[in-house]
Design a protein around this motif. Structure first.
Motif, PDB file in Angstrom:
ATOM      1  N   MET A   1      62.093  29.322  53.109  1.00 34.18           N
ATOM      2  CA  MET A   1      61.702  30.447  52.290  1.00 34.18           C
ATOM      3  C   MET A   1      60.513  31.174  52.910  1.00 34.18           C
ATOM      4  N   ILE A   2      59.638  30.433  53.520  1.00 34.53           N
ATOM      5  CA  ILE A   2      58.464  31.050  54.126  1.00 34.53           C
ATOM      6  C   ILE A   2      58.888  32.025  55.214  1.00 34.53           C
ATOM      7  N   ILE A   3      59.910  31.661  55.987  1.00 33.82           N
ATOM      8  CA  ILE A   3      60.395  32.534  57.060  1.00 33.82           C
ATOM      9  C   ILE A   3      60.890  33.865  56.498  1.00 33.82           C
ATOM     10  N   THR A   4      61.460  33.852  55.306  1.00 30.65           N
ATOM     11  CA  THR A   4      61.978  35.080  54.705  1.00 30.65           C
ATOM     12  C   THR A   4      60.903  35.859  53.956  1.00 30.65           C
ATOM     13  N   GLY A   5      59.701  35.352  53.946  1.00 30.94           N
ATOM     14  CA  GLY A   5      58.613  36.057  53.287  1.00 30.94           C
ATOM     15  C   GLY A   5      58.341  35.610  51.866  1.00 30.94           C
TER      16      GLY A   5
ATOM     17  N   THR B   1      56.585  33.457  49.681  1.00 30.47           N
ATOM     18  CA  THR B   1      55.457  32.544  49.795  1.00 30.47           C
ATOM     19  C   THR B   1      54.796  32.231  48.445  1.00 30.47           C
ATOM     20  N   GLY B   2      55.366  32.749  47.379  1.00 29.97           N
ATOM     21  CA  GLY B   2      54.788  32.502  46.062  1.00 29.97           C
ATOM     22  C   GLY B   2      54.859  31.024  45.714  1.00 29.97           C
ATOM     23  N   GLU B   3      53.770  30.497  45.200  1.00 33.76           N
ATOM     24  CA  GLU B   3      53.705  29.078  44.861  1.00 33.76           C
ATOM     25  C   GLU B   3      54.774  28.680  43.850  1.00 33.76           C
ATOM     26  N   ALA B   4      55.022  29.532  42.869  1.00 33.25           N
ATOM     27  CA  ALA B   4      56.024  29.208  41.851  1.00 33.25           C
ATOM     28  C   ALA B   4      57.410  29.127  42.482  1.00 33.25           C
ATOM     29  N   ASP B   5      57.731  30.071  43.377  1.00 37.00           N
ATOM     30  CA  ASP B   5      59.040  30.054  44.043  1.00 37.00           C
ATOM     31  C   ASP B   5      59.183  28.834  44.940  1.00 37.00           C
ATOM     32  N   LEU B   6      58.144  28.509  45.683  1.00 37.14           N
ATOM     33  CA  LEU B   6      58.189  27.338  46.562  1.00 37.14           C
ATOM     34  C   LEU B   6      58.311  26.053  45.746  1.00 37.14           C
TER      35      LEU B   6
END
Length: 89
Positions: free
Chosen positions: A1-5, A7-12
């Motif tokens: 997910m980080i690679i796609t941009g 970076t939100g803590e809730a999403d991670l």
């Protein structure tokens, strides 16, 4: 997910939780098929019992067994001979 941009803590955190649940489900399914799956259908012969692996199935069994059933597990788990594996199954 980080690679796609993303970076939100809730999403991670949500992705991490889903990934862990999927991994857990996969391991349960893999352990069950190793024990009870038809080798022709799953493409392998299950060896977890004779290999004395700490599987989800044996962990659940240990949580529920009586003293006598635990003795059966201890006497037969991890043995190569089919007679021992049959006692476990």
């Amino acid at each position: 997910m980080i690679i796609t941009g993303e970076t939100g803590e809730a999403d991670l955190a949500a992705a991490r939780k889903i990934s862990m649940e999927l991994g857990h489900k996969f391991q349960i399914q893999d352990d069950y098929l190793d024990c009870y799956g038809d080798p022709e259908a799953i493409g392998k012969v299950g060896t977890d019992i004779m290999d004395h692996k700490c599987t989800w199935l044996v962990m659940k069994a240990l949580q529920k067994v009586t003293k006598e059933q635990r003795q059966i597990l201890e006497n037969h788990y991890g043995k190569e001979e089919e007679e021992h594996q049959s006692k476990i199954k």
